[in-house]
Design a protein around this motif. Structure first.
Motif, short mmCIF file in Angstrom:
data_model
loop_
_atom_site.label_atom_id
_atom_site.label_comp_id
_atom_site.label_asym_id
_atom_site.label_seq_id
_atom_site.Cartn_x
_atom_site.Cartn_y
_atom_site.Cartn_z
N LEU A 49 0.83 -1.21 0.00
CA LEU A 49 0.00 0.00 0.00
C LEU A 49 0.86 1.26 0.00
N VAL A 50 1.93 1.28 0.77
CA VAL A 50 2.84 2.43 0.77
C VAL A 50 3.51 2.57 -0.59
N GLY A 51 3.91 1.47 -1.19
CA GLY A 51 4.51 1.51 -2.53
C GLY A 51 3.56 2.06 -3.56
N ILE A 52 2.29 1.65 -3.53
CA ILE A 52 1.29 2.16 -4.47
C ILE A 52 1.11 3.66 -4.27
N TYR A 53 1.03 4.09 -3.02
CA TYR A 53 0.86 5.52 -2.73
C TYR A 53 2.05 6.33 -3.27
N GLY B 165 3.99 10.22 -5.12
CA GLY B 165 5.34 10.63 -4.73
C GLY B 165 5.41 10.85 -3.21
N LEU B 166 6.31 11.76 -2.81
CA LEU B 166 6.50 12.01 -1.39
C LEU B 166 5.57 13.08 -0.84
N ALA B 167 4.52 13.44 -1.55
CA ALA B 167 3.58 14.46 -1.09
C ALA B 167 2.74 13.90 0.06
N MET B 168 2.50 14.76 1.04
CA MET B 168 1.64 14.37 2.15
C MET B 168 0.19 14.31 1.68
N PRO B 169 -0.63 13.45 2.29
CA PRO B 169 -2.00 13.27 1.81
C PRO B 169 -2.83 14.56 1.84
#
Length: 162
Positions: free
Chosen positions: A144-148, A153-157
């Motif tokens: 799930l972290v990889g898909i996000y 990218g490294l943008a916060m939600p």
């Protein structure tokens, strides 16, 4: 039921119900028989000079109850505030158990359940199952972290405009 458990139940009932008179030392548990686990006797652990006077003993019990209640209350507060809440709650129960049979019985039951849970946790089948479940959970989280990260990218939600 067998005769040994009947005798033990009668001894606990006699200890819990206590004497009808003002003598709080009567009804003490019998010493353990061969093969029985040695448990401390149920009842007050107040000094003898306090037990002799009914008024002093009641005052002692009120004091123990108030102190135990304060400690348990602090432990309950620590469940939502920083601090070792459950440890403090069981500490308050231990304070109550110095004077009250019901608290002694609750602590004995809790110790028995914790010991049983520790024994179950040491079972190789249970440990293997726990390791497998933990590994599967970690793999799912990593995916799930990889898909996000792949999608955003490294943008916060809370910074994503979509």
């Amino acid at each position: 039921m067998n005769a040994q458990s009947d005798e033990r139940d009668e001894a606990v009932a006699a200890t819990v119900s206590g004497p009808a008179t003002g003598d709080v030392t009567a009804g003490a548990a019998q010493p353990p028989q061969e093969g029985e686990k040695e448990d401390r006797e149920l009842g007050s652990r107040a000094p003898h000079f306090i037990k002799r006077s009914r008024t002093l003993h009641i005052s002692w019990q009120v004091g123990v109850f108030v102190v135990g209640l304060a400690v348990v209350g602090a432990g309950v507060a620590m469940l939502v505030l920083p601090g070792p809440g459950w440890v403090v709650i069981f500490g308050g129960m231990a304070i109550w158990a110095t004077e009250f049979v019901w608290a002694q019985l609750v602590l004995r039951w809790t110790k028995r359940k914790v010991t049983e849970a520790a024994q179950r946790a040491l079972d190789p089948k249970v440990r293997r199952r726990n390791i497998i479940l933990t590994t599967v959970g970690l793999v799912i989280i990593a995916v799930l972290v990889g898909i996000y990260l792949w999608k955003f990218g490294l943008a916060m939600p809370w910074n994503i405009d979509e």
